[in-house]
Design a protein around this motif. Structure first.
Motif: not given
Length: 228
Positions: A154-156, A159-160, A163, A198, A201-202, A205
């Motif tokens: 699950t990404l914000t 973040e999506f 990526l 970020y 963050y990635l 996750k």
């Protein structure tokens, strides 16, 4: 011929501004529908087949952030240009996090509005691939789903987007400035180190403990996505 006109939905509660935007777009050859509050705007965006949505942040009944977030959650991927106050840096950050494609600060030049809309249309015309796969990570742009080593991630929205940009350019060394422009937009004037934040963050996750990441730091340049 009117059926060939690009359709724009303008959601803006300032009637004078909404009328000015609509008149400008009609002069440029667009077909325009207008809504003056967030709820009716959301309903129109859900049910209508629009090419672009112009959405104000401050709206009666529900604000632009809520409208944008729910549209994206419902699978509506229409390019969306969000309007905000001149000093709305925090508005921009939140708007991008809920899925806005671009931002325009009030007051704005008419030529800038038209240029931004055409840029969104060009970006949309390029289309998106069904899936992006790098190593053990797969990304589905249409359904906004990410899997890593066969587990859902699950990404914000931000973040999506980051990526997706890295994986779309897999194997390329991307400068932080390029990433910042592509993911945060030309209006962002905050700390460029937000890219590093970020990326962290990635990695937390999508990476499994003890396994190498698909996101690599390119010393002196920026970052690259490729197989470990």
């Amino acid at each position: 011929m009117s059926d060939e006109r690009r359709r724009v939905l303008v959601i803006e509660d300032d009637h004078d501004l909404a009328r000015a935007i609509a008149d400008l777009l009609v002069d440029e050859g667009f077909s325009v529908e207008q809504r003056y509050d967030g709820q009716s705007g959301y309903e129109a965006a859900r049910s209508g087949n629009f090419d672009v949505i112009v959405l104000d942040v401050m709206l009666p009944k529900r604000n632009g952030f809520s409208v944008c977030l729910d549209l994206r959650s419902a699978g509506v991927q229409t390019p969306l240009l969000m309007l905000t106050a001149k000093d709305g840096e925090l508005d921009e950050v939140e708007g991008l996090d809920v899925g806005a494609d671009d931002f325009l600060h009030k007051p704005f030049e008419r030529s800038i509005l038209i240029a931004r809309i055409h840029a969104l249309l060009r970006r949309q015309a390029l289309g998106r691939p069904q899936h992006l796969i790098v190593g053990s990570v797969s990304l589905d742009p249409l359904h906004r789903q990410v899997m890593s080593s066969e587990r859902n991630v699950t990404l914000t929205p931000r973040e999506f987007a980051l990526l997706e940009y890295l994986m779309s350019n897999a194997g390329e060394s991307l400068a932080k400035s390029e990433i910042l422009l592509a993911v945060w937009g030309s209006e962002f004037d905050g700390d460029p180190n937000i890219v590093e934040v970020y990326i962290g963050y990635l990695r937390r996750k999508i990476d499994l403990a003890g396994t190498p990441s698909i996101i690599h730091t390119v010393r002196g340049v920026g970052y690259s996505a490729h197989e470990p």
